[in-house]
Motif scaffolding. Sequence first.
Motif, PDB file in Angstrom:
ATOM      1  N   LYS A 116       4.404   5.665  -5.424  1.00 20.83           N
ATOM      2  CA  LYS A 116       4.508   5.688  -6.888  1.00 20.83           C
ATOM      3  C   LYS A 116       3.547   6.702  -7.483  1.00 20.83           C
ATOM      4  N   GLU A 117       2.360   6.813  -6.920  1.00 15.93           N
ATOM      5  CA  GLU A 117       1.387   7.780  -7.426  1.00 15.93           C
ATOM      6  C   GLU A 117       1.874   9.210  -7.208  1.00 15.93           C
ATOM      7  N   TYR A 118       2.407   9.498  -6.032  1.00 18.08           N
ATOM      8  CA  TYR A 118       2.808  10.856  -5.704  1.00 18.08           C
ATOM      9  C   TYR A 118       4.150  11.240  -6.313  1.00 18.08           C
ATOM     10  N   ASP A 119       5.053  10.303  -6.454  1.00 12.75           N
ATOM     11  CA  ASP A 119       6.404  10.624  -6.889  1.00 12.75           C
ATOM     12  C   ASP A 119       6.655  10.360  -8.362  1.00 12.75           C
ATOM     13  N   LEU A 120       5.607  10.149  -9.125  1.00 14.94           N
ATOM     14  CA  LEU A 120       5.801   9.844 -10.539  1.00 14.94           C
ATOM     15  C   LEU A 120       6.481  11.002 -11.264  1.00 14.94           C
ATOM     16  N   GLN A 165       0.828  -1.203   0.000  1.00 15.29           N
ATOM     17  CA  GLN A 165       0.000   0.000   0.000  1.00 15.29           C
ATOM     18  C   GLN A 165       0.863   1.254   0.000  1.00 15.29           C
ATOM     19  N   ASP A 189      10.060  11.473 -10.117  1.00 20.64           N
ATOM     20  CA  ASP A 189      10.933  10.455 -10.687  1.00 20.64           C
ATOM     21  C   ASP A 189      11.304  10.805 -12.122  1.00 20.64           C
ATOM     22  N   THR A 249       4.050   1.582  -1.032  1.00 18.14           N
ATOM     23  CA  THR A 249       4.765   1.755  -2.294  1.00 18.14           C
ATOM     24  C   THR A 249       3.830   2.205  -3.404  1.00 18.14           C
ATOM     25  N   LYS A 250       2.575   1.750  -3.375  1.00 14.21           N
ATOM     26  CA  LYS A 250       1.600   2.195  -4.377  1.00 14.21           C
ATOM     27  C   LYS A 250       1.348   3.691  -4.240  1.00 14.21           C
ATOM     28  N   LYS A 251       1.180   4.160  -3.011  1.00 11.10           N
ATOM     29  CA  LYS A 251       0.949   5.594  -2.787  1.00 11.10           C
ATOM     30  C   LYS A 251       2.167   6.411  -3.198  1.00 11.10           C
TER      31      LYS A 251
END
Length: 52
Positions: free
Chosen positions: A31-35, A25, A38, A27-29
């Motif tokens: 990935k959404e915020y730090d796309l 959960q 990145d 890591t999913k969050k």
Amino acid sequence: MKLKININFLEKYLAYLINDIEYKQITKKLKEYDLMADVDDQRFHHFRSTIN
């Protein structure tokens, strides 16, 4: 004695499952915020390596 071993095993297994679910959960969050961060970071490294 056997009951104590089974309870210990169950406790460790449940802790593992909970940690695994929480990790997924989080890591999913992230990935959404730090796309975009990145992408910007990769772009920065790409341009910086071409300058040097």
